[in-house]
Design a protein around this motif. Sequence first.
Motif, PDB file in Angstrom:
ATOM      1  N   ARG A 143       4.543  -3.124   4.733  1.00 53.70           N
ATOM      2  CA  ARG A 143       3.924  -3.072   3.397  1.00 53.70           C
ATOM      3  C   ARG A 143       3.448  -1.665   3.046  1.00 53.70           C
ATOM      4  O   ARG A 143       3.005  -1.423   1.929  1.00 53.70           O
ATOM      5  CB  ARG A 143       2.716  -4.025   3.331  1.00 53.70           C
ATOM      6  CG  ARG A 143       3.064  -5.495   3.466  1.00 53.70           C
ATOM      7  CD  ARG A 143       1.837  -6.367   3.199  1.00 53.70           C
ATOM      8  NE  ARG A 143       2.105  -7.739   3.606  1.00 53.70           N
ATOM      9  CZ  ARG A 143       1.616  -8.314   4.693  1.00 53.70           C
ATOM     10  NH1 ARG A 143       0.816  -7.618   5.490  1.00 53.70           N
ATOM     11  NH2 ARG A 143       1.909  -9.559   4.990  1.00 53.70           N
ATOM     12  N   VAL A 144       3.514  -0.736   4.013  1.00 52.62           N
ATOM     13  CA  VAL A 144       2.925   0.597   3.816  1.00 52.62           C
ATOM     14  C   VAL A 144       4.000   1.652   3.614  1.00 52.62           C
ATOM     15  O   VAL A 144       4.968   1.731   4.380  1.00 52.62           O
ATOM     16  CB  VAL A 144       2.044   0.978   5.025  1.00 52.62           C
ATOM     17  CG1 VAL A 144       1.472   2.393   4.846  1.00 52.62           C
ATOM     18  CG2 VAL A 144       0.911  -0.026   5.206  1.00 52.62           C
ATOM     19  N   THR A 145       3.817   2.458   2.588  1.00 53.26           N
ATOM     20  CA  THR A 145       4.640   3.653   2.384  1.00 53.26           C
ATOM     21  C   THR A 145       3.698   4.826   2.137  1.00 53.26           C
ATOM     22  O   THR A 145       2.536   4.633   1.796  1.00 53.26           O
ATOM     23  CB  THR A 145       5.602   3.499   1.189  1.00 53.26           C
ATOM     24  OG1 THR A 145       4.828   3.157   0.015  1.00 53.26           O
ATOM     25  CG2 THR A 145       6.630   2.417   1.450  1.00 53.26           C
ATOM     26  N   GLY A 146       4.218   6.033   2.302  1.00 53.38           N
ATOM     27  CA  GLY A 146       3.381   7.211   2.072  1.00 53.38           C
ATOM     28  C   GLY A 146       4.188   8.366   1.539  1.00 53.38           C
ATOM     29  O   GLY A 146       5.413   8.415   1.718  1.00 53.38           O
ATOM     30  N   SER A 147       3.502   9.279   0.875  1.00 49.61           N
ATOM     31  CA  SER A 147       4.158  10.477   0.348  1.00 49.61           C
ATOM     32  C   SER A 147       3.097  11.511   0.015  1.00 49.61           C
ATOM     33  O   SER A 147       1.915  11.196  -0.054  1.00 49.61           O
ATOM     34  CB  SER A 147       4.973  10.141  -0.911  1.00 49.61           C
ATOM     35  OG  SER A 147       4.101   9.907  -2.011  1.00 49.61           O
ATOM     36  N   VAL A 191       0.835  -1.204   0.000  1.00 50.31           N
ATOM     37  CA  VAL A 191       0.000   0.000   0.000  1.00 50.31           C
ATOM     38  C   VAL A 191       0.868   1.252   0.000  1.00 50.31           C
ATOM     39  O   VAL A 191       1.808   1.361   0.789  1.00 50.31           O
ATOM     40  CB  VAL A 191      -0.924   0.024   1.242  1.00 50.31           C
ATOM     41  CG1 VAL A 191      -1.838   1.243   1.186  1.00 50.31           C
ATOM     42  CG2 VAL A 191      -1.733  -1.256   1.343  1.00 50.31           C
ATOM     43  N   HIS A 192       0.516   2.181  -0.890  1.00 45.28           N
ATOM     44  CA  HIS A 192       1.151   3.502  -0.872  1.00 45.28           C
ATOM     45  C   HIS A 192       0.032   4.527  -0.746  1.00 45.28           C
ATOM     46  O   HIS A 192      -0.872   4.589  -1.569  1.00 45.28           O
ATOM     47  CB  HIS A 192       1.957   3.766  -2.143  1.00 45.28           C
ATOM     48  CG  HIS A 192       2.753   5.038  -2.062  1.00 45.28           C
ATOM     49  ND1 HIS A 192       4.009   5.106  -1.503  1.00 45.28           N
ATOM     50  CD2 HIS A 192       2.442   6.317  -2.447  1.00 45.28           C
ATOM     51  CE1 HIS A 192       4.452   6.354  -1.553  1.00 45.28           C
ATOM     52  NE2 HIS A 192       3.516   7.108  -2.117  1.00 45.28           N
ATOM     53  N   PHE A 193       0.089   5.328   0.317  1.00 42.54           N
ATOM     54  CA  PHE A 193      -0.960   6.333   0.511  1.00 42.54           C
ATOM     55  C   PHE A 193      -0.413   7.721   0.199  1.00 42.54           C
ATOM     56  O   PHE A 193       0.783   7.985   0.311  1.00 42.54           O
ATOM     57  CB  PHE A 193      -1.519   6.279   1.935  1.00 42.54           C
ATOM     58  CG  PHE A 193      -0.571   6.728   3.013  1.00 42.54           C
ATOM     59  CD1 PHE A 193      -0.465   8.067   3.377  1.00 42.54           C
ATOM     60  CD2 PHE A 193       0.242   5.801   3.666  1.00 42.54           C
ATOM     61  CE1 PHE A 193       0.412   8.478   4.370  1.00 42.54           C
ATOM     62  CE2 PHE A 193       1.116   6.203   4.666  1.00 42.54           C
ATOM     63  CZ  PHE A 193       1.206   7.545   5.015  1.00 42.54           C
ATOM     64  N   ILE A 194      -1.344   8.585  -0.194  1.00 42.64           N
ATOM     65  CA  ILE A 194      -1.004   9.973  -0.529  1.00 42.64           C
ATOM     66  C   ILE A 194      -1.710  10.904   0.448  1.00 42.64           C
ATOM     67  O   ILE A 194      -2.935  10.851   0.607  1.00 42.64           O
ATOM     68  CB  ILE A 194      -1.430  10.325  -1.964  1.00 42.64           C
ATOM     69  CG1 ILE A 194      -0.796   9.350  -2.973  1.00 42.64           C
ATOM     70  CG2 ILE A 194      -1.072  11.772  -2.287  1.00 42.64           C
ATOM     71  CD1 ILE A 194       0.713   9.391  -3.043  1.00 42.64           C
ATOM     72  N   ALA A 195      -0.934  11.747   1.129  1.00 47.80           N
ATOM     73  CA  ALA A 195      -1.477  12.787   2.004  1.00 47.80           C
ATOM     74  C   ALA A 195      -1.019  14.139   1.474  1.00 47.80           C
ATOM     75  O   ALA A 195      -0.105  14.218   0.641  1.00 47.80           O
ATOM     76  CB  ALA A 195      -1.013  12.575   3.431  1.00 47.80           C
TER      77      ALA A 195
END
Length: 591
Positions: free
Chosen positions: A378-382, A337-341
């Motif tokens: 499993r999680v990254t964000g940017s 999962v890659h989330f965008i904030a």
Amino acid sequence: MARKFTRVGVVGLGTMGAGIAEVFARNGLSVVAVDRDQASVARGRGHIEHSTGRAVARGKLAESEQAELLSRITFDTELKALADADLVIEAVPEQLNLKRAIFTALDEICGPETILATNTSSLSVTEIAVATSRPGKVIGVHFFNPAPVMKLVEVVRSVVTEPDVVADIEAFVASLGKTDVTIGDRAGFIANALLFGYLNHAAAMYSERYASREDIDAAMKLGCGLPMGPLALLDLIGLDTAYEILDTMYKQSRERLHAPTPIFKQMITAGLLGRKVGRGFYTYDGPDSPKVVADAHTPVEQPDTSAARPVQRVGIVGSGTMAIGMVEVFARAGYDVHFIARSAQKVETVEGELRRSLEKGVQRGKLTAEERDEALARVTGSPRLDDLASMDLVVEAVVEEITVKQALFANLDEICRPGAVLATTTSSLPVIECAAATSRQADVIGLHFFNPATVMALVEVVSTVATAADVEATALAVCNRLGKHPVRCGDRAGFIVNGLLFPYLNDAVKMLQAHYATSEDIDSAMKVGCGYPMGPFELLDVVGLDVALAIQRVLYQEFREPGFAPAPLLEHLVTAGRLGRKTGKGFREYT
């Protein structure tokens, strides 16, 4: 001081009348139970024996107590057996002329101080009362089915019911261990007026083939925590009974939403009356059986997802509660999962909330420390949308404003690889308007998760007129891997859950606005009488009155149904800043 009743009568020994007689006998009262002939009396006696026998089998009643209870009930086929009763309650079919005739006869038979009560669920108590010479001693005492189990009783006063009669009946209901709400004489009273509008809407939704019966029922059970889905409940009530109640409500209110949807008449004519005959919206393994059996309309257990596109990398856009919940759900299911904030600071906030939530899961024994660490890995964000270029599936959970979502989908269309599935978790906005902002409308679908996403099992899978079949299959396969229950529906305002829930909430606000009952009594009626987990005003304060108003406006704009127009009281409270729990004031005040 409240009057004491020792000898009570019950007229009509169907399921409801027999249940009321059992309630009275359980509370030590001497009961005279009357029906029209010996066959009807035998059926009524059988109902009571079967009900109390189940209680004995479950250890809730001793055999000696059952015998004593049954000994308190005298059965008869003549109304004159009720001559010395202190209170008589009528529970015959919902036919005004039949009830009036019975009350006229009881008026001549019973003593002048005997209180005459009707268990009607929708007919006018006043019209029944004026068939007697004592309208002041006539009152509505509406039990709910099954009477021995259900705690709510609606005490319905007409404009001429004597205050002492109301007070005596309120005390009597309390002595039975029931919860009373006292209200005026209006079709449907509280519970049925709110319940049957919702049931009518659900039947219309099914008849329009918007969603399957199974998906409509599952959506309301899983999405709202209701004890039964609306179509299964209609089968239990009986479609003929539901039709009569709705028709009575419509004739009094002229509210189009109460006009019975045509499918009722069609099914009644075909003899599909519900559980009591073994067939209604569902098919049962016999009359009066609760067991559903497969029929020609039963879907396969699992929809075919063999055409699903492969999904391993998932993007989530958003940093609110819903987005964080979805990040956790996907990560725990094994997706990368890659989330965008919006900013680096927001990214850190999301990561912190995710860690806290997973740690709570470890402490509660819902996952191991190893599973927590694997999910976090499993999680990254940017804060950069361009980082979604290689995703197989992107789900947005940004603010519920169509212009914001359209701009986002236009960006995703340029950024994401060909074949990536683009999804919105909107709860009410048109999915096709998001899809139209892209050059790949076939790849866009609605995936409406419910809050909190980590707990709620339901996901509404919303296909537009342009959504490709393999995209729907992909959405269903993803839901299955997440351990969620997907329900399929078309792209229209509210989808299943909000399309049924918010008109019901709006009706409750209108009822309060008309000063028919207090918010506390309305909440109590729906919780105690219908088994709802929350009353409508409790729920509105939790959801947020501004959110509810926005959804109701979308429903009204889409369907142009006058009954869907937001209640003015709801609009006024939002204008005043009373938005519910989040502001400390809504329909109630919070500390």
